[in-house]
Design a protein around this motif. Structure first.
Motif: not given
Length: 265
Positions: A86, A89, A95, A138-139, A141, A145-147, A149-150
């Protein structure tokens, strides 16, 4: 040269509570290692120790044979990346801005941003399938999608070793497979050494070149999925009665838990 990451008699603790005890482990270079074990057995603590986020009580973590705690922070970050559980960002960051932070270990103080770095960031965004999200916050997504991006940030960091703590947590089955397939693509195309903690034994078996079962802060078993995921080991490590059969899709072990109900005669 292939980067190596090993632990020697590693002991990690939080205050007076020892979590990992006398643990020695060597990640097979250029391969995918999955780490499994019951809750609170020390899996995440082990990853934090390997990433230099925890100082050992005893023992060492060696990056290319050098004690990781004697190395400069930027030097470690050029070779080793960590995607924690977890990750958070900064508020309002896009992104593209987040992924660009992966270039920090490679940049000198006050150095100008270059076109080459733009290309590296763009390639990371494209590889992970989030290039069309570059200008999104980012928040906003979804979890999947966030995973991605990381993971793109980790790609932009261009490390030889990548540690991931439960990268499929909170994702639905479809996105779990997408993320694990993406990591497999990364391993096969770039030769990145990957170690990840997974809860799902069947996904761990399917995607692992090397599987490590942790029990009470120590390595109980390691090797191929076939060697590690036996009915006996599943019982000892997880306290779970199960049948282990061959996965008809991958040919790897498939763990079928036995509960008190829904068992045919």
């Amino acid at each position: 040269m292939t980067t190596t990451l090993t632990t020697e008699a590693l002991t990690l603790a939080y205050g007076d509570r020892t979590i990992v005890s006398d643990l020695s482990l060597s990640l097979p270079a250029g391969r995918i290692t999955t780490i499994v074990g019951a809750n609170a057995c020390g899996k995440s603590t082990l990853l934090r120790g390997m990433a230099r986020l925890l100082t050992p009580e005893r023992g060492r973590v060696l990056l290319d044979g050098q004690d990781i705690h004697t190395m400069a922070t930027k030097e470690v970050a050029r070779h080793l990346g960590l995607l924690p559980q977890s990750p958070i960002a900064p508020e309002g960051i896009t992104v593209a801005e987040l992924v660009a932070q992966g270039r920090h270990p490679h940049r000198r103080t006050f150095a100008r941003w270059t076109a080459a770095e733009d290309e590296i960031v763009a390639e990371a965004l494209e590889t992970t399938g989030v290039l069309d999200l570059a200008d999104r916050v980012v928040d906003e997504l979804s979890g999947g999608q966030r995973q991605r991006v990381w993971i793109a940030l980790s790609l932009a960091q261009q490390t030889e070793v990548l540690l991931l703590d439960e990268p499929t947590t909170f994702l639905d089955v479809c996105h779990q497979i997408e993320v694990l397939d993406l990591l497999t693509d990364l391993n096969r195309s770039r030769g990145t050494t990957i170690a990840m903690v997974l809860h799902d034994l069947n996904l761990a078996a399917r995607y692992a070149d090397h599987l490590v079962a942790v029990r009470d802060g120590a390595v109980h078993a390691q090797g191929s999925a076939e060697e590690v995921l036996t009915e006996e080991t599943v019982k000892i490590v997880f306290g779970l009665d199960a049948r282990v059969v061959e996965d008809p899709i991958s040919g790897r072990p498939l763990v079928l838990p036995l509960g008190r109900h829904h068992v045919s005669a």
